[in-house]
Design an enzyme around this catalytic site. Structure first.
Site, short mmCIF file in Angstrom:
data_model
loop_
_atom_site.label_atom_id
_atom_site.label_comp_id
_atom_site.label_asym_id
_atom_site.label_seq_id
_atom_site.Cartn_x
_atom_site.Cartn_y
_atom_site.Cartn_z
CE LYS A 80 -17.48 -25.90 48.92
NZ LYS A 80 -17.19 -25.51 47.51
CD GLU A 83 -3.00 -18.45 55.12
OE1 GLU A 83 -2.79 -17.35 54.58
OE2 GLU A 83 -2.20 -18.97 55.92
CB CYS A 109 -3.11 -15.91 47.17
SG CYS A 109 -1.94 -17.17 47.68
CD GLU A 132 -7.21 -11.73 44.98
OE1 GLU A 132 -8.34 -11.95 45.45
OE2 GLU A 132 -6.21 -12.41 45.26
P1 NAD Z 1 -13.89 -18.25 46.80
O1 NAD Z 1 -13.81 -17.53 48.10
O2 NAD Z 1 -14.92 -17.82 45.83
O3 NAD Z 1 -14.14 -19.80 47.06
C1 NAD Z 1 -13.28 -20.57 47.86
C2 NAD Z 1 -14.07 -21.77 48.40
O4 NAD Z 1 -15.05 -21.31 49.32
C3 NAD Z 1 -14.81 -22.57 47.36
O5 NAD Z 1 -14.76 -23.93 47.72
C4 NAD Z 1 -16.23 -22.02 47.46
O6 NAD Z 1 -17.22 -22.91 47.03
C5 NAD Z 1 -16.34 -21.76 48.95
N1 NAD Z 1 -17.24 -20.70 49.37
C6 NAD Z 1 -17.60 -19.57 48.70
N2 NAD Z 1 -18.38 -18.80 49.47
C7 NAD Z 1 -18.51 -19.43 50.66
C8 NAD Z 1 -19.20 -19.13 51.88
N3 NAD Z 1 -19.88 -18.02 52.04
N4 NAD Z 1 -19.11 -20.02 52.89
C9 NAD Z 1 -18.38 -21.14 52.78
N5 NAD Z 1 -17.74 -21.49 51.65
C10 NAD Z 1 -17.79 -20.63 50.60
O7 NAD Z 1 -12.42 -18.18 46.17
P2 NAD Z 1 -11.91 -18.80 44.77
O8 NAD Z 1 -12.39 -17.97 43.66
O9 NAD Z 1 -12.16 -20.26 44.77
O10 NAD Z 1 -10.31 -18.62 44.93
C11 NAD Z 1 -9.65 -17.44 44.64
C12 NAD Z 1 -9.37 -16.64 45.90
O11 NAD Z 1 -8.59 -17.43 46.81
C13 NAD Z 1 -8.53 -15.41 45.63
O12 NAD Z 1 -9.02 -14.33 46.38
C14 NAD Z 1 -7.14 -15.81 46.14
O13 NAD Z 1 -6.31 -14.73 46.47
C15 NAD Z 1 -7.48 -16.68 47.30
N6 NAD Z 1 -6.37 -17.55 47.69
C16 NAD Z 1 -5.65 -17.25 48.83
C17 NAD Z 1 -4.56 -18.04 49.20
C18 NAD Z 1 -3.75 -17.74 50.44
O14 NAD Z 1 -2.91 -18.57 50.81
N7 NAD Z 1 -3.93 -16.62 51.10
C19 NAD Z 1 -4.20 -19.14 48.41
C20 NAD Z 1 -4.95 -19.42 47.24
C21 NAD Z 1 -6.04 -18.61 46.91
#
Ligand code: NAD
Length: 451
Positions: free
Chosen positions: A156, A228, A262, A357
């Site tokens: 997803k 992550e 991130c 963040e």
């Molecule tokens: P997000 O958490 O809003 O969404 C990530 C994914 O999860 C999307 O596909 C979204 O549709 C889905 N999602 C959202 N809520 C959900 C839920 N309750 N249950 C299941 N799926 C859900 O994050 P984003 O805005 O897409 O990405 C940015 C974030 O990702 C930042 O916080 C960044 O630091 C983090 N990130 C971390 C790493 C790492 O390796 N630690 C790498 C890249 C990004």
């Protein structure tokens, strides 16, 4: 009812393409297909799975330019960075498959007359849920280890970048049996339905807030999770650091991918004795950063992914300025989803921008009196993904680095470890991890057979 999910170019607002959205009600049927395919895929040997997966490498190589263009159009990052992301995956694809497989070979432990063999067997069905900031890399990092380990995967991807993920899955999936790799598209509610569904492992990369929700939902079925999550990475600049070099690093690591990484540098703790030279250099470099659409020559800072993200970053900056931060660069109004490379000094520990963040092209500087104060402030956070220490005396900088409460700490360089080490977050930046032998093994379960 199934609807289209449209994907827009964050630089121009143009429609890039669309995919079919999977509603939460449709998710169980997809998971059931993955469940049905799991025994067959899991029963194949590692070598058989590798053989089928590795066939994707030439297909990826052939599409490096097309995928590069799509990454820039769909997510906004400059073409050079997009090409870096895509070509690394294409070139290292076979090696990556083999490294994962090598981590999953059975191990034999003998004690006296007893012999145990540790087999790494698949969990079953893996839900892989990914963000948009590395639209190819993120699906690749989660789906590939899961598949090599013998799990079937329901991917997803982020609703912001469905097209890149869809293409990746098509290229990987050509030779895979039906149901082994499926993609569903949608927002958080589709992700929630997947997490709540009949899956065994949830591999998630994204925000801390979503991670928390996923962990709570997964606890109902005691499902395995690998999370992550976000970061608030500090850079500590010690008094014997070269201020120019440290500033050049901060700019590169803070403004790259428009700060939407991130492990972007977000907080800087600089020793007071060199702070003026450091801040001057940082403001100068920030002023030279070229902002614009990612496909324009010379542009190194593309748009933010969407208007919501831009508004979030602007609100943090505005609030910090109202609380006494000083603007050294950027902060000007720009049209569309663009923001200038921004530097704030005189930031205090209490400001929201130093605690939550940002995920945007903003660097916040706090002057400190020595390494102890820098460490105290750097560590006073629930986050713990990456960190960097800059210093002239390498041994001392390394000793300071070892005391930073983060999963990955770089000394005079970015935080990512050498190949084969895990990509890992401490504290609330991670729960489980991936990469390296220990990370690859989290996509499998040890089964110990003793004779
Ligand atoms: P997000 O958490 O809003 O969404 C990530 C994914 O999860 C999307 O596909 C979204 O549709 C889905 N999602 C959202 N809520 C959900 C839920 N309750 N249950 C299941 N799926 C859900 O994050 P984003 O805005 O897409 O990405 C940015 C974030 O990702 C930042 O916080 C960044 O630091 C983090 N990130 C971390 C790493 C790492 O390796 N630690 C790498 C890249 C990004």
């Amino acid at each position: 009812m199934t609807q289209a999910l449209r994907s827009y170019d964050p630089a121009s607002g143009d429609l890039v393409g669309e995919v079919l959205r999977t509603s939460p009600e449709e998710v169980p049927a997809v998971v059931a297909a993955a469940r049905a395919a799991a025994p067959g895929w899991g029963a194949r040997s590692l070598a058989e799975r590798l053989e089928l997966l590795e066939r994707a490498a030439p297909r990826l190589e052939a599409e490096v330019e097309a995928l590069t263009t799509l990454v820039t159009r769909e997510m906004g990052k400059p073409t050079k960075d997009a090409r870096g992301e895509v070509s690394w995956i294409a070139k290292s694809f076979v090696d990556t498959c083999r490294q994962i497989a090598a981590s999953l070979e059975p191990e034999v432990v003998t004690r006296g007359s007893r012999r145990s063999t540790v087999h790494y067997v698949p969990h079953g069905v893996c839900a892989a849920i990914t963000p948009w900031n590395f639209p190819l890399m993120m699906p690749h990092w989660l789906a590939l280890p899961a598949l090599v380990a013998g799990n079937t995967v329901v991917l997803k991807p982020s609703e912001e970048t469905p097209l890149v993920a869809q293409r990746y899955a098509e290229l990987i999936g050509v030779d895979l049996p039906e149901g082994v790799l499926q993609v569903i598209h949608g927002e958080g509610d589709t992700g929630r339905a997947l997490v709540a569904g009949d899956v065994d492992l949830i591999a998630f990369t994204g925000s801390r807030a979503a991670g928390r929700e996923i962990l709570a939902s997964a606890s109902q079925g005691l499902k395995r999770v690998i999370l992550e999550l976000g970061g608030k990475d500090p850079l500590i600049v010690l008094e014997d650091a070269d201020p120019e070099q440290a500033a050049a690093f901060a700019a590169k690591n803070g403004f790259g991918n428009a700060g939407q990484v991130c492990v972007s540098t977000e907080r800087i703790y600089v020793d007071r004795s060199i702070a003026e030279r450091f801040e001057e250099a940082l403001a100068r470099i920030a002023g030279e950063v070229q902002v614009g659409p990612g496909d324009q020559p010379g542009v190194t800072l593309g748009p933010l992914v969407n208007a919501t993200q831009k508004a979030h970053v602007e609100a943090q900056v505005k609030s910090a300025l109202s609380e006494g931060a000083r603007l050294l660069a950027g902060g000007d109004a720009r049209e569309g989803n663009f923001l200038s490379a921004t530097v704030l000094s005189e930031c205090t520990h209490e400001m929201g921008i130093m605690r939550e963040e940002t995920f945007g092209p903003v660097l916040c500087v706090t002057r400190v009196d020595g390494a102890e104060e820098a460490l105290r402030l750097a560590n006073d956070t629930p986050y713990g993904l990456g960190a960097v220490v800059y210093g002239g005396d390498l041994a001392r900088a390394e000793a300071v680095a070892a005391r930073v409460e983060a999963g990955m700490v770089g000394v005079n360089r970015a935080c990512g470890g050498v190949e084969g080490t895990p990509w890992v977050g401490a504290k609330q930046s991670g729960y489980g991890f991936h990469g390296g032998v220990a990370g690859h093994r989290q996509f499998a379960i040890p089964r110990v057979v003793t004779v």
